[in-house]
Scaffold this motif. Structure first.
Motif, mmCIF file in Angstrom:
data_model
loop_
_atom_site.group_PDB
_atom_site.id
_atom_site.type_symbol
_atom_site.label_atom_id
_atom_site.label_comp_id
_atom_site.label_asym_id
_atom_site.label_seq_id
_atom_site.Cartn_x
_atom_site.Cartn_y
_atom_site.Cartn_z
ATOM 1 N N VAL A 4 0.841 -1.201 0.000
ATOM 2 C CA VAL A 4 0.000 0.000 0.000
ATOM 3 C C VAL A 4 0.876 1.252 0.000
ATOM 4 C CG1 VAL A 4 -1.686 1.334 1.311
ATOM 5 C CG2 VAL A 4 -1.943 -1.141 1.119
ATOM 6 N N LEU A 5 1.895 1.268 0.825
ATOM 7 C CA LEU A 5 2.785 2.415 0.885
ATOM 8 C C LEU A 5 3.507 2.612 -0.450
ATOM 9 C CD1 LEU A 5 3.935 4.733 2.484
ATOM 10 C CD2 LEU A 5 5.608 3.165 3.469
ATOM 11 N N LEU A 6 3.946 1.532 -1.055
ATOM 12 C CA LEU A 6 4.584 1.623 -2.371
ATOM 13 C C LEU A 6 3.623 2.184 -3.409
ATOM 14 C CD1 LEU A 6 6.677 -1.661 -2.602
ATOM 15 C CD2 LEU A 6 7.541 0.671 -2.661
ATOM 16 N N ASP A 7 2.370 1.757 -3.364
ATOM 17 C CA ASP A 7 1.360 2.277 -4.294
ATOM 18 C C ASP A 7 1.156 3.774 -4.096
ATOM 19 O OD1 ASP A 7 0.961 -0.190 -5.442
ATOM 20 O OD2 ASP A 7 -0.886 -0.623 -4.328
ATOM 21 N N VAL A 8 1.105 4.225 -2.856
ATOM 22 C CA VAL A 8 0.921 5.653 -2.558
ATOM 23 C C VAL A 8 2.110 6.456 -3.082
ATOM 24 C CG1 VAL A 8 0.804 7.359 -0.698
ATOM 25 C CG2 VAL A 8 -0.594 5.289 -0.581
ATOM 26 N N VAL A 9 3.309 5.980 -2.813
ATOM 27 C CA VAL A 9 4.520 6.684 -3.262
ATOM 28 C C VAL A 9 4.568 6.731 -4.790
ATOM 29 C CG1 VAL A 9 7.047 6.564 -3.343
ATOM 30 C CG2 VAL A 9 5.847 6.206 -1.173
ATOM 31 N N ASN A 10 4.291 5.621 -5.442
ATOM 32 C CA ASN A 10 4.326 5.589 -6.908
ATOM 33 C C ASN A 10 3.256 6.481 -7.526
ATOM 34 O OD1 ASN A 10 6.551 3.884 -7.095
ATOM 35 N ND2 ASN A 10 5.284 2.050 -6.950
ATOM 36 N N THR A 11 2.085 6.504 -6.927
ATOM 37 C CA THR A 11 1.020 7.382 -7.421
ATOM 38 C C THR A 11 1.398 8.845 -7.237
ATOM 39 O OG1 THR A 11 -0.638 5.689 -6.966
ATOM 40 C CG2 THR A 11 -1.433 7.947 -7.207
ATOM 41 N N ALA A 12 2.001 9.165 -6.114
ATOM 42 C CA ALA A 12 2.446 10.541 -5.867
ATOM 43 C C ALA A 12 3.512 10.950 -6.880
ATOM 44 C CB ALA A 12 2.981 10.671 -4.445
ATOM 45 N N LYS A 13 4.432 10.061 -7.178
ATOM 46 C CA LYS A 13 5.463 10.358 -8.177
ATOM 47 C C LYS A 13 4.845 10.598 -9.549
ATOM 48 C CE LYS A 13 9.304 7.934 -5.989
ATOM 49 N NZ LYS A 13 10.214 6.775 -6.072
ATOM 50 N N ARG A 14 3.852 9.800 -9.910
ATOM 51 C CA ARG A 14 3.176 9.997 -11.202
ATOM 52 C C ARG A 14 2.452 11.332 -11.239
ATOM 53 N NH1 ARG A 14 1.486 4.682 -10.490
ATOM 54 N NH2 ARG A 14 -0.692 5.321 -10.397
ATOM 55 N N ALA A 15 1.834 11.715 -10.137
ATOM 56 C CA ALA A 15 1.137 13.006 -10.071
ATOM 57 C C ALA A 15 2.130 14.159 -10.207
ATOM 58 C CB ALA A 15 0.358 13.124 -8.759
ATOM 59 N N ILE A 16 3.266 14.044 -9.552
ATOM 60 C CA ILE A 16 4.293 15.081 -9.661
ATOM 61 C C ILE A 16 4.728 15.233 -11.112
ATOM 62 C CG2 ILE A 16 6.708 15.607 -9.103
ATOM 63 C CD1 ILE A 16 6.122 14.425 -6.292
ATOM 64 N N ASP A 17 4.947 14.106 -11.791
ATOM 65 C CA ASP A 17 5.348 14.151 -13.204
ATOM 66 C C ASP A 17 4.234 14.707 -14.085
ATOM 67 O OD1 ASP A 17 7.796 13.053 -12.511
ATOM 68 O OD2 ASP A 17 7.230 11.012 -13.097
ATOM 69 N N ALA A 18 3.006 14.261 -13.843
ATOM 70 C CA ALA A 18 1.876 14.663 -14.689
ATOM 71 C C ALA A 18 1.554 16.144 -14.555
ATOM 72 C CB ALA A 18 0.645 13.825 -14.342
ATOM 73 N N PHE A 19 1.734 16.700 -13.374
ATOM 74 C CA PHE A 19 1.358 18.087 -13.125
ATOM 75 C C PHE A 19 2.558 19.009 -12.973
ATOM 76 C CE2 PHE A 19 -2.312 15.606 -11.637
ATOM 77 C CZ PHE A 19 -3.260 16.129 -12.488
ATOM 78 N N PHE A 29 7.298 16.269 -2.353
ATOM 79 C CA PHE A 29 6.703 15.569 -1.216
ATOM 80 C C PHE A 29 6.644 16.455 0.030
ATOM 81 C CE2 PHE A 29 7.948 12.073 -3.934
ATOM 82 C CZ PHE A 29 6.852 11.230 -3.831
ATOM 83 N N SER A 30 6.744 17.767 -0.160
ATOM 84 C CA SER A 30 6.754 18.671 0.985
ATOM 85 C C SER A 30 5.341 19.117 1.366
ATOM 86 C CB SER A 30 7.592 19.914 0.677
ATOM 87 O OG SER A 30 6.929 20.727 -0.267
ATOM 88 N N GLU A 31 5.221 19.567 2.592
ATOM 89 C CA GLU A 31 3.945 20.105 3.069
ATOM 90 C C GLU A 31 3.587 21.377 2.301
ATOM 91 O OE1 GLU A 31 2.060 21.771 7.223
ATOM 92 O OE2 GLU A 31 3.685 20.306 7.322
ATOM 93 N N ALA A 32 4.595 22.138 1.918
ATOM 94 C CA ALA A 32 4.368 23.395 1.203
ATOM 95 C C ALA A 32 3.683 23.178 -0.149
ATOM 96 C CB ALA A 32 5.689 24.120 0.996
#
Length: 52
Positions: A4-19, A29-32
């Protein structure tokens, strides 16, 4: 790391790339960067009625 944690991290990385362009490279991955995500969600929510 759990699956589950790996899925969350990978999804976050894809979102960072996509946007990356939309956020002017401000997503990480910062609070800011949450304020950028909130801004994008507010913008997207105005189009919710158009979604199937």
């Amino acid at each position: 790391m759990t699956t589950v944690l790996l899925d969350v991290v990978n999804t976050a990385k894809r979102a960072i790339d996509a946007f990356h362009e939309r956020s002017n490279g401000g997503l990480d991955f910062s609070e800011a960067s949450l304020s950028i995500v909130e801004e994008m969600l507010a913008e997207a929510s105005s189009h919710a009625e158009e979604m199937p």
